[in-house]
Design a protein around this motif. Structure first.
Motif, short mmCIF file in Angstrom:
data_model
loop_
_atom_site.label_atom_id
_atom_site.label_comp_id
_atom_site.label_asym_id
_atom_site.label_seq_id
_atom_site.Cartn_x
_atom_site.Cartn_y
_atom_site.Cartn_z
N ASP A 117 0.68 -1.37 -0.41
CA ASP A 117 -0.53 0.26 -0.10
C ASP A 117 0.80 1.58 0.03
O ASP A 117 0.33 2.04 -0.62
CB ASP A 117 -0.74 0.32 0.98
N CYS A 159 2.02 1.95 -3.20
CA CYS A 159 0.88 2.48 -4.18
C CYS A 159 0.46 4.17 -4.06
O CYS A 159 0.25 4.92 -4.55
CB CYS A 159 -0.29 1.01 -4.55
N ASN A 192 -6.92 -9.60 -6.39
CA ASN A 192 -6.91 -8.66 -5.19
C ASN A 192 -6.51 -7.36 -5.02
O ASN A 192 -6.55 -6.57 -4.40
CB ASN A 192 -7.21 -9.23 -3.60
N ASP A 205 -6.26 -5.30 -7.71
CA ASP A 205 -8.16 -4.48 -7.96
C ASP A 205 -7.41 -3.08 -6.57
O ASP A 205 -7.90 -1.79 -7.22
CB ASP A 205 -8.62 -4.85 -6.96
N ARG A 206 -6.63 -3.27 -5.64
CA ARG A 206 -6.40 -2.45 -4.29
C ARG A 206 -5.53 -1.50 -4.95
O ARG A 206 -5.69 0.01 -5.05
CB ARG A 206 -5.74 -3.13 -2.75
N LYS A 221 -5.00 -0.70 -8.54
CA LYS A 221 -6.32 0.00 -9.16
C LYS A 221 -6.53 1.44 -8.58
O LYS A 221 -6.98 2.42 -8.88
CB LYS A 221 -6.74 -0.21 -10.59
N SER A 222 -7.00 0.71 -7.82
CA SER A 222 -8.29 1.89 -6.92
C SER A 222 -7.56 3.06 -6.18
O SER A 222 -7.81 4.21 -6.05
CB SER A 222 -9.28 0.98 -5.73
N ILE A 223 -5.93 3.06 -5.57
CA ILE A 223 -5.02 3.66 -4.99
C ILE A 223 -4.65 4.53 -5.93
O ILE A 223 -4.05 5.78 -5.71
CB ILE A 223 -4.17 3.14 -4.47
N PRO A 230 -5.09 6.12 -10.02
CA PRO A 230 -6.20 5.87 -10.79
C PRO A 230 -5.33 6.03 -12.00
O PRO A 230 -4.49 6.81 -12.22
CB PRO A 230 -6.79 7.04 -10.63
#
Ligand code: 5AD
Ligand code: SF4
Length: 449
Positions: free
Chosen positions: A244, A247, A286, A289-290, A292-294, A296
């Motif tokens: 995280d 990202c 998963n 996805d995380r 890509k959501s953090i 853009p």
């Protein structure tokens, strides 16, 4: 890694007053930097050595050195070949100039490889590599104003198919201070894009006093340096550790490119387990996805191995499914190649026939091509910023435009290749390009006024 090693060696030899030549005919010393990751790479080296043996018959004084992973793997075995005078492993490259001098003067063969490659690396050896790396780093003249910076050596992951832990040794992270000093120095030489390198670069971890530095810390620190415009890092291992924060650095720091190379290798849980990859397909998706959501606009790239031992039609289908869900910008797809002394080679029979490997490779490439095409078509009529690499290397693309400007090649921060006409002296500069045509792997466009 190999490109970086080659530039370090070339720079060290230049400073030792050797001249680099483009033609093998003019050379007194020929060095082959080698890769052991698949058998095909080693076969190419053996074929080069065959040519060099002939060349040596007419020019007995020619010195031939084999450096890199194959040198470490085969060691003294390689010296038995008439063609080979020097064998030098990847962790011995600081000694290479000395080995060449010695061989030229004393006409004797020489070798430097590590005896027990998985043994803890001594402080002395770490320091020797550190001194070498920081003294000879240079921007790669092939791609002006770009440079690789290694943040760690070796690998501890032991994926069962992979030879890297046995030829590049244990994971050793370089001190953050040394890395940042190096990036500053490169920035001072005009470098705009740095690519931080590690086999599993997100495992980077360095304890200094109270703090343990991770890759995200390096990204923030490198972004502070004037002159550095873009920062990339490769290759990431799909793991929760430090994920995280990395990202968030991509999302928060404009200089950090929104590009993640994160190989899945397979979409089948059974095969992932046999590969000793420490995640399931669902956990991998998963993570994506995380990410890509953090972040853009994140571009994701991957690697796959098809035809791993025991891979059934259903296992392969799972890989196809994962590829479709991941929506990679591009993928590197390899046919499984058993590597000597790896766990897979010792314990798992290579039971997928070569024709099946080949057809799965073709099928997966076609699936990926469709995704790449969909993603690239979104750039049509949009403007992108590229760092110009230089003249397009594909002669058939190298067409001049109406005013006589040749075709150039550049890359966006997300690693999309862009072809456009422009002045060759734009190499190393940023340019804004309006996209007029797209293909799965390449965008075509015109320079904006
Ligand atoms: N066979 C085929 N491909 C391999 N790779 C690594 N080892 C092997 C092997 N034995 C691939 C992996 C890795 C990339 C650098 O090479 O996909 O990510
Ligand atoms: Fe090889 Fe796995 Fe390490 Fe990558 S992470 S270098 S595939 S052992």
């Amino acid at each position: 890694m190999n490109k970086l090693d080659a530039t370090l060696v070339a720079e060290a030899l230049k400073r030792a007053e050797y001249n680099l030549t483009d033609s093998i005919k003019d050379a007194d010393v020929v060095l082959i930097n080698t890769c052991s990751v698949r058998q095909h790479a080693e076969e190419k080296v053996l074929s080069h050595l065959g040519h060099l043996k002939h060349l040596k018959e007419n020019k007995p004084a020619l010195v031939v050195g084999v450096i890199g992973c194959m040198a470490q793997r085969l060691g003294a075995e390689l010296l038995k070949s008439k063609a080979v005078d020097i064998v030098c492993g990847p962790t011995q490259i600081p000694q290479l100039t000395e080995l060449i001098n010695k061989t030229l003067q004393q006409k004797e063969k020489s070798i430097a490889v590590t005896g027990q490659i998985r043994r803890k690396v001594s402080d002395k050896q770490t320091q020797a590599l550190e001194d070498f790396e920081s003294a000879y780093d240079t921007d790669d003249k092939q791609l002006p104003h770009q440079a690789f910076v290694r943040v760690m050596h070796g690998c501890n992951k032991f994926c069962t198919y992979c030879i890297v832990p046995y030829v590049r040794g244990p994971e050793v992270s370089r001190p953050p201070k040394a890395i940042i000093e190096q990036v500053k120095k490169l920035a001072g030489q005009g470098v705009k894009l740095i690519t931080l390198l590690g086999q599993a670069v997100n495992s980077y971890s360095y304890a200094a006093g109270e703090k343990t530095y991770c890759l995200a810390d390096l990204l923030y620190m490198a972004a502070e340096i004037d002159g550095i415009k873009w920062i990339r890092f490769v290759t990431s291992y799909p793991s929760e550790k430090f994920f995280d924060p990395i990202c968030r650095a991509m999302a928060d720091v404009p200089k950090v490119c929104k590009y993640l190379h994160i190989p899945a290798q397979s979409g089948s849980d059974k095969i992932l387990k046999a590969m000793n990859r420490k995640y399931t397909a669902a956990q991998y998706l998963n993570l994506l996805d995380r990410a890509k959501s953090i972040v853009p606009g994140l571009a994701v790239a991957g690697d796959f191995i098809v035809g791993f031992p025991g891979e059934s039609e259903d296992d392969f289908k799972a890989t196809v499914e994962l590829t479709k869900k991941a929506r990679y910008k591009n993928c590197f797809i390899f046919k499984y190649s058993p590597r000597p002394d790896t766990i897979a080679e010792k314990k798992l029979p290579d039971d997928v026939p070569i024709e099946v490997k080949r057809s799965r490779n073709i099928e997966l490439l076609a699936v990926q091509e469709k995704i790449s095409e969909e993603l690239s078509s979104q750039f049509l009529n949009k403007q992108v910023r590229v760092l110009v690499e230089g003249l397009s290397k594909k002669p058939h693309l190298n067409a001049e435009d109406k005013v006589g400007l040749p075709q150039l090649i550049g890359r966006t921060a997300e690693d999309w290749i862009v072809v456009f006409n422009g002045a060759p002296d734009l190499a190393g500069c940023f340019a804004d390009i309006k996209i007029t045509k797209t293909s799965p792997l390449t965008l075509f466009g015109e320079m904006s006024a």
